[in-house]
Design a protein around this motif. Structure first.
Motif, mmCIF file in Angstrom:
data_model
loop_
_atom_site.group_PDB
_atom_site.id
_atom_site.type_symbol
_atom_site.label_atom_id
_atom_site.label_comp_id
_atom_site.label_asym_id
_atom_site.label_seq_id
_atom_site.Cartn_x
_atom_site.Cartn_y
_atom_site.Cartn_z
ATOM 1 N N ILE A 1 0.817 -1.223 0.000
ATOM 2 C CA ILE A 1 0.000 0.000 0.000
ATOM 3 C C ILE A 1 0.848 1.269 0.000
ATOM 4 C CG2 ILE A 1 -1.754 1.290 1.251
ATOM 5 C CD1 ILE A 1 -2.750 -1.225 -0.202
ATOM 6 N N PRO A 2 1.911 1.380 0.808
ATOM 7 C CA PRO A 2 2.728 2.595 0.752
ATOM 8 C C PRO A 2 3.342 2.837 -0.635
ATOM 9 C CG PRO A 2 3.185 1.368 2.754
ATOM 10 C CD PRO A 2 2.348 0.477 1.901
ATOM 11 N N LYS A 3 3.756 1.751 -1.299
ATOM 12 C CA LYS A 3 4.322 1.904 -2.641
ATOM 13 C C LYS A 3 3.267 2.361 -3.641
ATOM 14 C CE LYS A 3 8.117 -1.440 -2.343
ATOM 15 N NZ LYS A 3 8.690 -2.684 -2.919
ATOM 16 N N LEU A 4 2.059 1.814 -3.522
ATOM 17 C CA LEU A 4 0.994 2.227 -4.429
ATOM 18 C C LEU A 4 0.642 3.699 -4.242
ATOM 19 C CD1 LEU A 4 -1.404 -0.858 -4.312
ATOM 20 C CD2 LEU A 4 -0.107 -0.042 -6.283
ATOM 21 N N LYS A 5 0.608 4.164 -2.999
ATOM 22 C CA LYS A 5 0.313 5.576 -2.747
ATOM 23 C C LYS A 5 1.393 6.469 -3.344
ATOM 24 C CE LYS A 5 -2.459 4.963 1.445
ATOM 25 N NZ LYS A 5 -2.545 5.204 2.905
ATOM 26 N N ALA A 6 2.632 6.066 -3.185
ATOM 27 C CA ALA A 6 3.737 6.850 -3.748
ATOM 28 C C ALA A 6 3.710 6.812 -5.274
ATOM 29 C CB ALA A 6 5.068 6.326 -3.223
ATOM 30 N N ALA A 7 3.304 5.657 -5.851
ATOM 31 C CA ALA A 7 3.287 5.509 -7.308
ATOM 32 C C ALA A 7 2.273 6.427 -7.962
ATOM 33 C CB ALA A 7 3.004 4.057 -7.673
ATOM 34 N N THR A 8 1.153 6.710 -7.267
ATOM 35 C CA THR A 8 0.143 7.583 -7.864
ATOM 36 C C THR A 8 0.665 8.994 -8.085
ATOM 37 O OG1 THR A 8 -0.781 8.165 -5.705
ATOM 38 C CG2 THR A 8 -1.706 6.243 -6.807
ATOM 39 N N GLU A 9 1.659 9.400 -7.333
ATOM 40 C CA GLU A 9 2.251 10.722 -7.509
ATOM 41 C C GLU A 9 3.376 10.706 -8.535
ATOM 42 O OE1 GLU A 9 3.505 12.068 -3.690
ATOM 43 O OE2 GLU A 9 1.528 11.864 -2.765
ATOM 44 N N LYS A 10 4.000 9.550 -8.718
ATOM 45 C CA LYS A 10 5.180 9.447 -9.571
ATOM 46 C C LYS A 10 4.839 9.028 -11.000
ATOM 47 C CE LYS A 10 9.753 7.193 -9.488
ATOM 48 N NZ LYS A 10 10.549 8.441 -9.446
ATOM 49 N N PHE A 11 3.723 8.280 -11.172
ATOM 50 C CA PHE A 11 3.377 7.706 -12.463
ATOM 51 C C PHE A 11 1.988 8.147 -12.908
ATOM 52 C CE2 PHE A 11 6.432 4.882 -10.476
ATOM 53 C CZ PHE A 11 7.346 4.660 -11.500
ATOM 54 N N ASP A 12 1.729 7.901 -14.188
ATOM 55 C CA ASP A 12 0.445 8.255 -14.797
ATOM 56 C C ASP A 12 -0.589 7.198 -14.416
ATOM 57 O OD1 ASP A 12 -1.609 9.122 -16.435
ATOM 58 O OD2 ASP A 12 -0.748 8.240 -18.251
ATOM 59 N N MET A 13 -1.004 7.205 -13.141
ATOM 60 C CA MET A 13 -2.007 6.264 -12.658
ATOM 61 C C MET A 13 -2.866 6.955 -11.612
ATOM 62 S SD MET A 13 -1.776 2.646 -10.641
ATOM 63 C CE MET A 13 -1.816 3.513 -9.064
ATOM 64 N N ILE A 14 -4.137 7.150 -11.913
ATOM 65 C CA ILE A 14 -5.037 7.878 -11.026
ATOM 66 C C ILE A 14 -6.082 6.894 -10.482
ATOM 67 C CG2 ILE A 14 -6.725 9.725 -10.829
ATOM 68 C CD1 ILE A 14 -4.191 9.771 -13.666
ATOM 69 N N PRO A 15 -6.027 6.558 -9.197
ATOM 70 C CA PRO A 15 -7.002 5.625 -8.620
ATOM 71 C C PRO A 15 -8.416 6.209 -8.654
ATOM 72 C CG PRO A 15 -5.112 5.942 -7.158
ATOM 73 C CD PRO A 15 -5.028 6.988 -8.211
ATOM 74 N N VAL A 16 -9.409 5.309 -8.838
ATOM 75 C CA VAL A 16 -10.824 5.689 -8.779
ATOM 76 C C VAL A 16 -11.489 4.676 -7.848
ATOM 77 C CG1 VAL A 16 -12.912 6.234 -10.082
ATOM 78 C CG2 VAL A 16 -10.666 6.500 -11.165
ATOM 79 N N ARG A 17 -11.380 4.904 -6.574
ATOM 80 C CA ARG A 17 -11.752 3.893 -5.584
ATOM 81 C C ARG A 17 -13.250 3.648 -5.491
ATOM 82 N NH1 ARG A 17 -7.473 6.860 -3.576
ATOM 83 N NH2 ARG A 17 -5.581 5.644 -3.161
ATOM 84 N N ASP A 18 -14.063 4.622 -5.881
ATOM 85 C CA ASP A 18 -15.511 4.469 -5.738
ATOM 86 C C ASP A 18 -16.193 4.076 -7.049
ATOM 87 O OD1 ASP A 18 -15.014 6.820 -7.037
ATOM 88 O OD2 ASP A 18 -16.425 8.033 -5.863
ATOM 89 N N HIS A 19 -15.423 3.646 -8.042
ATOM 90 C CA HIS A 19 -16.041 3.268 -9.322
ATOM 91 C C HIS A 19 -16.841 1.980 -9.145
ATOM 92 C CE1 HIS A 19 -16.379 3.512 -13.694
ATOM 93 N NE2 HIS A 19 -16.269 2.193 -13.715
ATOM 94 N N PRO A 20 -18.099 1.920 -9.618
ATOM 95 C CA PRO A 20 -18.917 0.707 -9.436
ATOM 96 C C PRO A 20 -18.372 -0.461 -10.258
ATOM 97 C CG PRO A 20 -20.038 2.298 -10.845
ATOM 98 C CD PRO A 20 -18.841 3.010 -10.296
ATOM 99 N N ALA A 21 -18.287 -1.633 -9.638
ATOM 100 C CA ALA A 21 -17.770 -2.832 -10.286
ATOM 101 C C ALA A 21 -18.930 -3.695 -10.765
ATOM 102 C CB ALA A 21 -16.876 -3.614 -9.329
ATOM 103 N N VAL A 22 -19.251 -3.630 -12.049
ATOM 104 C CA VAL A 22 -20.317 -4.458 -12.600
ATOM 105 C C VAL A 22 -19.841 -5.906 -12.704
ATOM 106 C CG1 VAL A 22 -21.288 -2.535 -13.898
ATOM 107 C CG2 VAL A 22 -19.582 -4.020 -14.979
ATOM 108 N N GLN A 23 -20.788 -6.830 -12.789
ATOM 109 C CA GLN A 23 -20.447 -8.232 -13.012
ATOM 110 C C GLN A 23 -20.032 -8.437 -14.478
ATOM 111 O OE1 GLN A 23 -20.371 -10.801 -10.669
ATOM 112 N NE2 GLN A 23 -20.511 -9.021 -9.312
ATOM 113 N N PRO A 24 -19.190 -9.437 -14.740
ATOM 114 C CA PRO A 24 -18.846 -9.730 -16.148
ATOM 115 C C PRO A 24 -20.100 -9.944 -16.983
ATOM 116 C CG PRO A 24 -17.417 -10.958 -14.665
ATOM 117 C CD PRO A 24 -18.463 -10.321 -13.801
#
Length: 343
Positions: free
Chosen positions: A154-177
Motif C-alpha cells: 500500500i505505501p508503494k501504491l500511494k507513492a506511485a500515484t504521484e510518480k506515475f500516470d495512474m489515477i485511482p478511482v476507488r468508488d467506481h462501481p464494479a459491474v459483473q462480467p
C-alpha cells in the motif's frame, strides 16, 4: 545465429529474442502473479512497452485510469476479467480488450494459471512495475505471501500515484462480467474508444496462404500502434512472409503462440518457438519462414507496419483458418505499397 536470451538488452536499436516466460520478472507483493518485461521503453525509444503476465486467481487490482497511457490486454491462456468504464468481459485465449487513456479500468486474473500479454503506449510506464514490485527468480509466480499488505504494498501504491500516470478511482462501481455482444464485440470500432474483441472475430484478410487478423489499427490507437494475429502454413509455397521487409519508422515485436517460425533479422538467422518473443527495431530488415504445418503469431507494431501492409495487399477472407491452397498475390504490388507508405 541470433540465440534466445533471458533478458532484454536495455538499449535501443538492438534486435533480440527472449526465451518463453522470460524477460525481467517482477513480482507484485500478494498478487499471486508475475510480470515479465518483454520490451521496455529503453529498447523502443519509448514507443511502446510489451509486458507479459502470468498468475493465479486473486482480487481485482483496483480501478484506475491513465491520462496518456493506452493499455491492451490479450489473453493467451486461462481467463482474466477486464473492466473498462461500465463494461466487463471474461477474456479467454485470443480475446482482447483495448483500454485507451482516460478509461477507468481494472483486471482480475481467474483460475489456477492464466497468461496474458499487454502492450502499453508510451514506453517507459513499465517503470511502475519496478517501483511497486520485487525481482523474482522462480519459474512462474509465488502462490503464498503472508506479509502485511499495508506494510509491503500500500505505501508503494500511494507513492506511485504521484510518480506515475495512474489515477485511482476507488468508488467506481464494479459491474459483473457481461455476456459477449454480437454485433459489438466482433468488430473493430474504427475510433479511439474502449472495446472488447472476441477471438476469431473481426476483419480478416488473405494474402497467398497467410491470414491476417487486425486486432487494433491506427483508428483504434490514434495512430500510436497496431496489433494483429497472423496465421499460415509451411505447406504453402511462395509465402509473402518470406519477402524481405524493412520499415523505416516503426518497431516490431513478434510472439509465437503455435508452431515454429524461422527469422532472418538483419544478417542473423534465428528460430522462434512457442512463447518466444522477437524484437525488431525500426530500419532493421527481416524476413520469415514458416517451419510448421500451422503457425500462429501475434505482431505488435509501434504504428503502421507489416500488419497494415498485408491487410492492404490482401483480400477480405471469411474463414477462420488458412486455406487448403494459397491464392495468387502480386509481389510488385507489395513493393509499390512498401515504397509508398513504409520506406
Amino acid at each position: 545465429m541470433l540465440e534466445p536470451t533471458r533478458l532484454a538488452p536495455g538499449q535501443a536499436n538492438q534486435p533480440y529474442i527472449l526465451e518463453s516466460l522470460c524477460g525481467e520478472v517482477i513480482y507484485i507483493p500478494l498478487s499471486k502473479s508475475a510480470t515479465r518485461l518483454l520490451v521496455t521503453g529503453k529498447e523502443s525509444d519509448n514507443a511502446f512497452a510489451i509486458v507479459g503476465t502470468g498468475g493465479a486467481q486473486g482480487d481485482p487490482i483496483g480501478f484506475h485510469y491513465h491520462r496518456e497511457a493506452h493499455d491492451v490486454f490479450l489473453c493467451l491462456k486461462g481467463n482474466v476479467n477486464v473492466w473498462a468504464d461500465d463494461q466487463c468481459r471474461t477474456l479467454s485465449a485470443g480475446d482482447l480488450a483495448s483500454v485507451p487513456p482516460d478509461t477507468v479500468h481494472q483486471y482480475q486474473i481467474l483460475g489456477d494459471y492464466t497468461e496474458f500479454v499487454g502492450l502499453i503506449v508510451p514506453g517507459g510506464w513499465e517503470e511502475f512495475f519496478r517501483f511497486i514490485g520485487e525481482p523474482y527468480a522462480g519459474p512462474l509466480f509465488p502462490l503464498v505471501d503472508e506479509r502485511n499488505i499495508f506494510e509491503v504494498l500500500i505505501p508503494k501504491l500511494k507513492a506511485a500515484t504521484e510518480k506515475f500516470d495512474m489515477i485511482p478511482v476507488r468508488d467506481h462501481p464494479a459491474v459483473q462480467p457481461q455476456p459477449w455482444r454480437d454485433g459489438a464485440d466482433d468488430k473493430l470500432p474504427g475510433a479511439l474508444k474502449p472495446y472488447f474483441l472476441r477471438a476469431g472475430t473481426g476483419p480478416r484478410f488473405l494474402v497467398g496462404g497467410v491470414v491476417v487478423s487486425p486486432l487494433i489499427g491506427a483508428a483504434e490507437s490514434d495512430g500510436r500502434f497496431s496489433i494483429a494475429c497472423i496465421e499460415g502454413s509451411s505447406w504453402h509455397e511462395g509465402s509473402p512472409l518470406s519477402e524481405t521487409f524493412r520499415f523505416a519508422n516503426v518497431h516490431h515485436a513478434i510472439q509465437v503462440v503455435d508452431g515454429q517460425l524461422g527469422l532472418t533479422i538483419g544478417d542473423q538467422e534465428a528460430t522462434l518457438n512457442v512463447g518466444e518473443t522477437a524484437y525488431i527495431p525500426k530500419t532493421t530488415s527481416f524476413s520469415m519462414r514458416v517451419r510448421s504445418r500451422y503457425i500462429k503469431f501475434y505482431v505488435f507494431i509501434s504504428g503502421n507496419g507489416l500488419a497494415d501492409l498485408l491487410c492492404q495487399l490482401g483480400k477480405s477472407y471469411d474463414q477462420t483458418i488458412p486455406p487448403e491452397r494459397p491464392v495468387a498475390w502480386e509481389k510488385g504490388e507489395m513493393d509499390q505499397l512498401t515504397q509508398r507508405h513504409y520506406s
